[in-house]
Structures are given as structure tokens and as C-alpha cells.
Design a protein around this motif. Sequence first.
Motif, PDB file in Angstrom:
ATOM      1  N   SER A   1       0.386  -1.307   0.017  1.00 15.90           N
ATOM      2  CA  SER A   1       0.547  -0.294  -0.449  1.00 15.90           C
ATOM      3  C   SER A   1       1.320   1.393  -0.006  1.00 15.90           C
ATOM      4  O   SER A   1       0.571   2.327  -0.438  1.00 15.90           O
ATOM      5  N   ASN A   2       2.079   0.896   0.566  1.00 20.57           N
ATOM      6  CA  ASN A   2       2.788   2.465   0.870  1.00 20.57           C
ATOM      7  C   ASN A   2       3.734   2.198  -0.949  1.00 20.57           C
ATOM      8  O   ASN A   2       3.910   3.370  -1.050  1.00 20.57           O
ATOM      9  N   TYR A   3       3.982   1.312  -0.670  1.00 21.80           N
ATOM     10  CA  TYR A   3       4.363   1.847  -2.096  1.00 21.80           C
ATOM     11  C   TYR A   3       4.051   2.318  -3.623  1.00 21.80           C
ATOM     12  O   TYR A   3       4.248   3.282  -4.204  1.00 21.80           O
ATOM     13  N   LEU A   4       2.297   1.763  -4.099  1.00 20.97           N
ATOM     14  CA  LEU A   4       1.528   1.983  -4.301  1.00 20.97           C
ATOM     15  C   LEU A   4       1.310   3.823  -4.302  1.00 20.97           C
ATOM     16  O   LEU A   4       0.950   4.584  -4.849  1.00 20.97           O
ATOM     17  N   ALA A   5       0.433   4.149  -2.963  1.00 21.95           N
ATOM     18  CA  ALA A   5       1.036   5.391  -3.029  1.00 21.95           C
ATOM     19  C   ALA A   5       1.398   6.961  -3.041  1.00 21.95           C
ATOM     20  O   ALA A   5       1.247   7.704  -2.932  1.00 21.95           O
ATOM     21  N   ASP A   6       2.978   5.961  -2.885  1.00 21.94           N
ATOM     22  CA  ASP A   6       3.791   7.134  -3.104  1.00 21.94           C
ATOM     23  C   ASP A   6       4.043   7.002  -4.470  1.00 21.94           C
ATOM     24  O   ASP A   6       5.129   7.984  -4.870  1.00 21.94           O
ATOM     25  N   LEU A   7       3.557   6.399  -5.568  1.00 21.61           N
ATOM     26  CA  LEU A   7       3.643   6.035  -7.596  1.00 21.61           C
ATOM     27  C   LEU A   7       3.358   7.803  -7.844  1.00 21.61           C
ATOM     28  O   LEU A   7       2.218   8.093  -7.094  1.00 21.61           O
ATOM     29  N   LYS A   8       3.799   7.711  -8.697  1.00 19.65           N
ATOM     30  CA  LYS A   8       3.869   9.030  -9.486  1.00 19.65           C
ATOM     31  C   LYS A   8       3.419   8.081 -11.202  1.00 19.65           C
ATOM     32  O   LYS A   8       3.879   7.827 -11.530  1.00 19.65           O
ATOM     33  N   PRO A   9       2.598   9.627 -11.447  1.00 18.19           N
ATOM     34  CA  PRO A   9       1.841   9.125 -12.826  1.00 18.19           C
ATOM     35  C   PRO A   9       3.439   8.697 -13.660  1.00 18.19           C
ATOM     36  O   PRO A   9       4.370  10.015 -13.951  1.00 18.19           O
ATOM     37  N   GLY A  10       3.475   7.872 -14.711  1.00 16.50           N
ATOM     38  CA  GLY A  10       4.444   7.527 -15.622  1.00 16.50           C
ATOM     39  C   GLY A  10       5.349   6.628 -14.866  1.00 16.50           C
ATOM     40  O   GLY A  10       5.983   5.466 -15.271  1.00 16.50           O
ATOM     41  N   ASP A  11       5.104   6.629 -13.426  1.00 17.80           N
ATOM     42  CA  ASP A  11       5.879   5.523 -12.722  1.00 17.80           C
ATOM     43  C   ASP A  11       5.558   3.560 -13.675  1.00 17.80           C
ATOM     44  O   ASP A  11       3.982   3.662 -13.250  1.00 17.80           O
ATOM     45  N   PRO A  12       5.845   3.034 -13.402  1.00 13.78           N
ATOM     46  CA  PRO A  12       5.547   1.881 -14.273  1.00 13.78           C
ATOM     47  C   PRO A  12       5.627   0.418 -13.144  1.00 13.78           C
ATOM     48  O   PRO A  12       6.134   0.791 -11.815  1.00 13.78           O
ATOM     49  N   VAL A  13       4.452  -0.266 -12.512  1.00 17.14           N
ATOM     50  CA  VAL A  13       3.736  -1.335 -12.046  1.00 17.14           C
ATOM     51  C   VAL A  13       3.241  -2.447 -12.255  1.00 17.14           C
ATOM     52  O   VAL A  13       3.420  -2.722 -13.442  1.00 17.14           O
ATOM     53  N   LYS A  14       4.077  -3.642 -11.614  1.00 13.94           N
ATOM     54  CA  LYS A  14       3.755  -5.294 -12.249  1.00 13.94           C
ATOM     55  C   LYS A  14       2.984  -5.691 -11.552  1.00 13.94           C
ATOM     56  O   LYS A  14       2.917  -5.649  -9.920  1.00 13.94           O
ATOM     57  N   VAL A  15       2.280  -5.895 -12.742  1.00 12.06           N
ATOM     58  CA  VAL A  15       0.388  -5.988 -12.213  1.00 12.06           C
ATOM     59  C   VAL A  15       0.164  -7.763 -12.888  1.00 12.06           C
ATOM     60  O   VAL A  15       1.049  -8.465 -13.594  1.00 12.06           O
ATOM     61  N   THR A  16      -0.329  -8.684 -11.657  1.00  8.94           N
ATOM     62  CA  THR A  16      -1.166  -9.739 -12.259  1.00  8.94           C
ATOM     63  C   THR A  16      -3.014 -10.519 -12.028  1.00  8.94           C
ATOM     64  O   THR A  16      -3.446  -8.552 -11.881  1.00  8.94           O
ATOM     65  N   GLY A  17      -3.193 -11.165 -12.967  1.00  5.54           N
ATOM     66  CA  GLY A  17      -4.512 -11.291 -13.214  1.00  5.54           C
ATOM     67  C   GLY A  17      -5.615 -11.019 -14.380  1.00  5.54           C
ATOM     68  O   GLY A  17      -4.604 -11.381 -15.427  1.00  5.54           O
ATOM     69  N   PRO A  18      -6.820 -10.867 -14.356  1.00  2.31           N
ATOM     70  CA  PRO A  18      -7.717 -10.589 -13.255  1.00  2.31           C
ATOM     71  C   PRO A  18      -8.219 -11.612 -12.291  1.00  2.31           C
ATOM     72  O   PRO A  18      -7.542 -13.099 -12.639  1.00  2.31           O
ATOM     73  N   SER A  19      -8.113 -11.458 -10.908  1.00  2.00           N
ATOM     74  CA  SER A  19      -8.558 -12.277 -10.088  1.00  2.00           C
ATOM     75  C   SER A  19     -10.332 -12.288  -9.679  1.00  2.00           C
ATOM     76  O   SER A  19     -10.484 -11.568 -10.009  1.00  2.00           O
ATOM     77  N   GLY A  20     -10.743 -13.571  -9.254  1.00  2.91           N
ATOM     78  CA  GLY A  20     -12.384 -13.334  -9.107  1.00  2.91           C
ATOM     79  C   GLY A  20     -13.485 -14.035  -9.857  1.00  2.91           C
ATOM     80  O   GLY A  20     -13.295 -13.026 -10.893  1.00  2.91           O
ATOM     81  N   ARG A  21     -14.052 -14.723  -9.577  1.00  2.30           N
ATOM     82  CA  ARG A  21     -14.651 -15.108 -10.350  1.00  2.30           C
ATOM     83  C   ARG A  21     -16.748 -14.956  -9.883  1.00  2.30           C
ATOM     84  O   ARG A  21     -17.787 -15.803 -10.904  1.00  2.30           O
ATOM     85  N   ARG A  22     -16.983 -14.816  -8.997  1.00  4.02           N
ATOM     86  CA  ARG A  22     -17.856 -14.433  -8.340  1.00  4.02           C
ATOM     87  C   ARG A  22     -18.582 -13.155  -7.726  1.00  4.02           C
ATOM     88  O   ARG A  22     -19.455 -12.955  -7.933  1.00  4.02           O
ATOM     89  N   PHE A  23     -17.176 -12.042  -7.408  1.00  3.95           N
ATOM     90  CA  PHE A  23     -18.009 -11.099  -7.087  1.00  3.95           C
ATOM     91  C   PHE A  23     -18.360  -9.915  -8.149  1.00  3.95           C
ATOM     92  O   PHE A  23     -17.325  -9.087  -8.726  1.00  3.95           O
ATOM     93  N   LEU A  24     -19.078 -11.021  -8.778  1.00  3.99           N
ATOM     94  CA  LEU A  24     -18.923  -9.235 -10.850  1.00  3.99           C
ATOM     95  C   LEU A  24     -20.756  -9.506 -10.289  1.00  3.99           C
ATOM     96  O   LEU A  24     -21.369  -9.767  -9.374  1.00  3.99           O
TER      97      LEU A  24
END
Length: 307
Positions: free
Chosen positions: A117-140
Motif C-alpha cells: 500500500s505504501n509502495y502504491l501510494a508513493d507512485l507518481k504518474p508515469g511510474d511502472p507497476v508489475k501487476v497480475t490477474g485478473p482474479s475473482g470469478r463470483r463477486f461480479l
Amino acid sequence: MAEIKLPEVELNIYTPRNPVEVKVVENRIVTSESSPNFVRHITFDISGTDLVDRVRIGQSLGVLPPGEDERGRPHKLRLYSIASPTKGEGGKKHLVSTTVKRTIDEYKEKIYLGVASNYLADLKPGDPVKVTGPSGRRFLLPENAEDFNYIFFATGTGIAPFRGMIQELFEDTGLEKECVLIFGCPYRTDLLYSDYFEEMDENYPNFHYLKCISREDRRPDGTKHYVQSKLEDEKELLRPILDQPNTLIYICGLKGMQEGIYKELIHQGYTGYVEIRKKLPDNVYSMESSSFRRAVKPSARTFEEVY
Ligand code: A2P
């Protein structure tokens, strides 16, 4: 009652071994200036990735914070609920947003800062982030979303999926049935996206925004305003909706809130929202959490995402 048709979704197009890099395009604070908490609305640009057109509101993305834990292993992924509608943030399908609260805590007399959460909160526009997913098949939301009434219960950042779902239901589906958002937070300064929800409440007679501020006022009996207490305090609004067979309940936020909601629903005699697997005592409030959790499960009309 209408059949609940959940959409087919693709899961884990990207995994921790094969994540994808996306870029931050916006990172803005959404808690008020005087709040001791810091919640941010963060938007990622997913252009050029296989996530475009393949993430739905209700799903989550994994975030892989850089660096290693104290044992020298790469940090594990953390899941963040998507806060933008399926059509994308602001209707742009290459933009996906989420809602992040900085985790700041004390543990064994030391300050503890949540890694992701603190890593994300410190990010600035243009910064890269490694993501995975999507996850979740029922909460739709169901494919036939217009056939149902909705009661959304959220605490804190659990509001994220409901922001996107409400946009989708009103902007795209043209919902004519009832939709109630019940949101709980400690202080008024912690209300999230409340300008939007207040405006929706004013503009749509079938949208209702109920706030439960737990640490400012008390209910007449001295108890706190929790999301489940609205089932008692707003009976006039909620009973006619809950009595309909085509009403769905969605719960997102603190682990434990579902128990309070289910107990109050059972106490008030509603049967359609939970599956009861063991005989319950006359006073459901006398049950310990562990035995209650074994005896009572969400039914097909109830969707929960708690953490
Ligand atoms: P409190 O902490 O005053 O007991 P946040 O995530 O922003 O801290 O907000 C969580 C909200 O959920 C708070 O208002 C908190 O109240 C409330 N809460 C805590 N426990 C429960 C519970 N078991 N059921 C429903 N709401 C809860």
C-alpha cells in the motif's frame, strides 16, 4: 425470481511468474485533508496488455511490490479491488483504477508500514507497476444486471468495487430497480467518493446512500453505527427491498462485517440471503463467531469479498 447469470471471466492472464508492466496515470488522495488516514485513488494505463477488455468490475488485480521481505524472498503479490466500471475509468477501456489505503500501524512497539500500500501510494504518474490477474470469478454483477435490486455494504476501501458497479448500473445498464449503498467508516473525514454518491442520491430516486460513522455519534441504545445497524435503523427503506426475491446483497470490506450482517438478517427473519447448515438457537446473537461461521453461509443471492 430472475435467474442470476454471472458472466464468464478469464482469470490470471498474468501470474507472479509472468506479470505485466502497466503505468500509473493518476494518483490522488480521496480522504479529506483533516483525516489521519490516507486513501488514494490510483489509475493504471493497461494499453497494449491482454488485460484490455478482460477485466470486469468486481475483480481484483495483483500488485507485485519491488524488493524482498526480511527473509530475502521477493514480496508476495497483494490484491486490490478494481474501482472503475468494466468499460474503464471515465469510459476509457485502457484505464483501470483502484482504491488504496496506506497501512500504518504499530507492531511490537515498532512502526509498521504496509509494503504494497505504501509502495502504491508513493507512485507518481508515469511510474511502472508489475501487476497480475485478473482474479475473482463470483463477486461480479450479473449479466442480466437490470433484473435485480442491489444492497451494497462496504466498510473503508471496500467501497472500491461498488464505485464501479454503481457507475455501471446507472450509466450503462440504466437500472430502474432499487440500489442502496451502505457505507461505514470511523469519522466523517474518512468518507470515500462521497461527493459522487451524494450526487447520485440526489439525481436518482432509486439510488440511496446511507452512511454509518462509527466513532462520532451513537445510536439511541448506545451502540455504534455499523453497516448492519442500518438494517434496523432504516427498516422503512430496506424492508420492502429485502422482501423482494430479486434483491441481491454484496458485502465488501473488513472480515467480520459479514457475520454482523447475516446475524441481523436472520434476527429480522430474512431467509433468502443465507444458507443455514445447522439448527440455530432462537437468539442468533448468542452464537460464537466460529460456530456461526460454520452454520451460516452466503446464499446464491449474496456476494462477499472480505479481507
Ligand atoms: P470501528 O473501527 O469504529 O469499530 P476503515 O476501514 O476506514 O477503518 O473503516 C472500517 C469501519 O468498519 C469502521 O467504521 C469500523 O468501526 C467498522 N467496523 C469494525 N468492525 C466491524 C464489524 N464487525 N462489522 C461492521 N463494521 C465494522
